[in-house]
Write an enzyme that holds these catalytic residues in place. Sequence first.
Site, PDB file in Angstrom:
ATOM      1  N   THR A 100       0.640  -0.885  -0.069  1.00  0.00           N
ATOM      2  CA  THR A 100      -0.037   0.226   0.264  1.00  0.00           C
ATOM      3  C   THR A 100       0.768   0.961  -0.098  1.00  0.00           C
ATOM      4  O   THR A 100       0.180   2.056  -0.627  1.00  0.00           O
ATOM      5  CB  THR A 100      -0.729   0.080   0.711  1.00  0.00           C
ATOM      6  OG1 THR A 100      -0.180   0.073   2.444  1.00  0.00           O
ATOM      7  CG2 THR A 100      -1.987  -1.161   1.118  1.00  0.00           C
TER       8      THR A 100
ATOM      9  N   ASP B 149      -1.267  -8.712   5.855  1.00  0.00           N
ATOM     10  CA  ASP B 149      -0.701  -8.262   4.920  1.00  0.00           C
ATOM     11  C   ASP B 149      -0.089 -10.028   4.785  1.00  0.00           C
ATOM     12  O   ASP B 149      -0.153 -10.240   3.746  1.00  0.00           O
ATOM     13  CB  ASP B 149       0.798  -7.616   5.399  1.00  0.00           C
ATOM     14  CG  ASP B 149      -0.412  -5.592   5.558  1.00  0.00           C
ATOM     15  OD1 ASP B 149      -0.899  -5.770   5.348  1.00  0.00           O
ATOM     16  OD2 ASP B 149       0.601  -5.129   5.277  1.00  0.00           O
TER      17      ASP B 149
HETATM   18  P1  ADP Z   1       3.952  -1.801   1.864  1.00  0.00           P
HETATM   19  O1  ADP Z   1       2.714  -0.909   2.371  1.00  0.00           O
HETATM   20  O2  ADP Z   1       4.482  -0.308   0.078  1.00  0.00           O
HETATM   21  O3  ADP Z   1       4.130  -2.667   1.919  1.00  0.00           O
HETATM   22  P2  ADP Z   1       6.449  -1.898   3.802  1.00  0.00           P
HETATM   23  O4  ADP Z   1       6.219  -0.789   4.817  1.00  0.00           O
HETATM   24  O5  ADP Z   1       6.242  -2.915   3.891  1.00  0.00           O
HETATM   25  O6  ADP Z   1       5.464  -1.193   2.293  1.00  0.00           O
HETATM   26  O7  ADP Z   1       7.754  -1.596   2.865  1.00  0.00           O
HETATM   27  C1  ADP Z   1       7.406  -2.777   1.607  1.00  0.00           C
HETATM   28  C2  ADP Z   1       9.010  -2.337   1.150  1.00  0.00           C
HETATM   29  O8  ADP Z   1      10.460  -2.701   1.916  1.00  0.00           O
HETATM   30  C3  ADP Z   1       8.821  -3.486  -0.186  1.00  0.00           C
HETATM   31  O9  ADP Z   1       9.545  -2.738  -1.242  1.00  0.00           O
HETATM   32  C4  ADP Z   1      10.165  -4.885  -0.068  1.00  0.00           C
HETATM   33  O10 ADP Z   1      10.908  -5.061  -0.928  1.00  0.00           O
HETATM   34  C5  ADP Z   1      10.804  -3.714   1.418  1.00  0.00           C
HETATM   35  N1  ADP Z   1      11.318  -4.782   2.133  1.00  0.00           N
HETATM   36  C6  ADP Z   1      11.081  -5.647   2.889  1.00  0.00           C
HETATM   37  N2  ADP Z   1      12.098  -6.528   3.445  1.00  0.00           N
HETATM   38  C7  ADP Z   1      13.084  -6.230   3.048  1.00  0.00           C
HETATM   39  C8  ADP Z   1      14.275  -6.769   3.576  1.00  0.00           C
HETATM   40  N3  ADP Z   1      14.385  -7.665   4.180  1.00  0.00           N
HETATM   41  N4  ADP Z   1      15.308  -6.905   2.618  1.00  0.00           N
HETATM   42  C9  ADP Z   1      14.951  -5.549   1.383  1.00  0.00           C
HETATM   43  N5  ADP Z   1      13.634  -4.344   1.252  1.00  0.00           N
HETATM   44  C10 ADP Z   1      12.827  -5.280   1.591  1.00  0.00           C
HETATM   45 MG    MG Z   2       4.226  -4.642   2.884  1.00  0.00          MG
END
Ligand code: ADP
Ligand code: MG
Length: 545
Positions: free
Chosen positions: A93, A389
């Site tokens: 999101t 999620d």
């Molecule tokens: P959204 O609401 O868009 O899901 P998040 O705060 O959950 O937002 O962040 C998602 C982002 O964080 C994605 O681009 C995902 O690839 C990145 N991400 C999550 N875990 C990791 C990780 N271990 N290493 C690198 N990027 C990560």
């Molecule tokens: Mg997320």
Amino acid sequence: MNQPAMVLKEGTSRSHGREAQHTNITAALLIAESVRSTLGPKGMDKMLVDGFGDITISNDGATILDEMDVQHPVAKMMVEVAKTQDDEVGDGTTTAVVFAGELLSKAQALMDKDVYPTVIIDGYQYAGEKALDFLQKLAMKVNPADKAMLKKIAQVSLASKLLAEHSEYIADIAVKAILEVTEKTPTGFKSDVEDVKVEKKAGGSLTDTTLIQGVLLDKEVVHPGMPRRVEKAKIALLNCPLEVEKTETDAKLNIENPDQMKAFLNEEEKILKEMVEKVSSAGANVLICEKGIDDVAQHYLAKKNILAVRRVKQSDMEKLAKATGGRVLSQLEGLKSSDLGLADLVEEKKVSDDKMTFVEGCRTPKAVSILVRGGTERVVDEAERAIHDALCVVRDVVVEPRVVAGGGASEAEVARLLRTHAQRLTGKQQLAVQAYAEALEVIPLTLAENAGMDPINALMDVRSKHQAKQRWVGIDPYKGRVADLGKLEVYEPLAVKVQTLKSAGEAACMILRIDDVIAASKAKEGGGPPKGPEESAKEEGEGEF
Ligand code: ADP
Ligand code: MG
């Protein structure tokens, strides 16, 4: 003679042309800006206080925007981007909103250089289609039954949440729950997140969160004389009350002597007793009712050793029907043993200070519940959202078993492919496609920013590595470095990324297409909740509204 023609109602405000576009984009950018700092595992959380002083602490884009209660119509459209994303795929999101904001900001820059909005819209739409193509080709196939893989994907979605510390534990529960409710179809798998019931109870710790094979009701057994535990349960499901109906109109009853009074009360008691008799003669030893159960009826039920629960949510009744194979009846008349649901065990258990009813070992194993525990109310609330999620991403991959690398790697690679493709285009269309590619890079850029890295340097590094054909290079926020996310096994469902591009692209184009805002004068407000800082800030930027 020179009277102007009045077309619009008095008090209507209107802004059009450049000015309207500018205002709209400003409002949209404010929304994108407000969630930007929450992106990724090193993103921050937001604390939102509503008009009643209730506090929500969240990292979830859709929740934050929903709680913000924005006023500006375009800001509302941005909020819808998050909602659509949440409804369709359950994750990504923040990404979708941040990306939509960046598309608009790049469009603004082009408009300042006198590129006409329709040209930008066409360019964005073209780029969006190409981007989807590239993404599909990039995606890797995975085995939907590979639990370890599913767990990793769930962990990535949990990484940015409050319960990141326990992501492994929670991811395991999410994977088990989804696999439990997944069905095989001729073409693949079918799975519905709704089949997993999530119930929360403050107290204990996050690691006390458990998966329950059955349906969990946040209700207690109604009468102290009833059994607390019924094995081989035969469950009557009712959505009518076990009460004597009161008349709608005011009726007067003249009672002249104590005998009449007694007869009257006896009559009531008799009706209730008969009701209980019907439940018991159908062979039920458990009664679950959506409405109320009268004290007298409770007493008789207890006498018959029937365990009863009342005022159960309608959605829970539906789940129970599905799980136990029973039928929810709207009247007691004609209750037969074939209407009863079956479960190995119905039991009331104490969870924290409350009692909950567990319906376990149901006829169809397709019913599972997750009982979310955590230190405080706010912790369980945010944990519930995070689990939602995680359940969604696992479902996404089970249904469509294709993934791309996270950490902004897929966005960076699609951006590179688009740029290469743009070289074949000419003129302003090329500019728009390039702008789209640059906008995509806001994801690795923001992840780097939130991880405390130098964002520009990081992005340059990512770009050059992609040039050198390292397609899964992106940001590793934990170590604050540029890394190959494929090697780190950070994967996200393709479905999430596809939806991000779609919902952000559509919203951006829709906002760009507006060149006239005609707003009717506001109806008098009746002392709504006080305005938060976000709203007042936006109103300053609104000018015309
Ligand atoms: P959204 O609401 O868009 O899901 P998040 O705060 O959950 O937002 O962040 C998602 C982002 O964080 C994605 O681009 C995902 O690839 C990145 N991400 C999550 N875990 C990791 C990780 N271990 N290493 C690198 N990027 C990560
Ligand atoms: Mg997320």
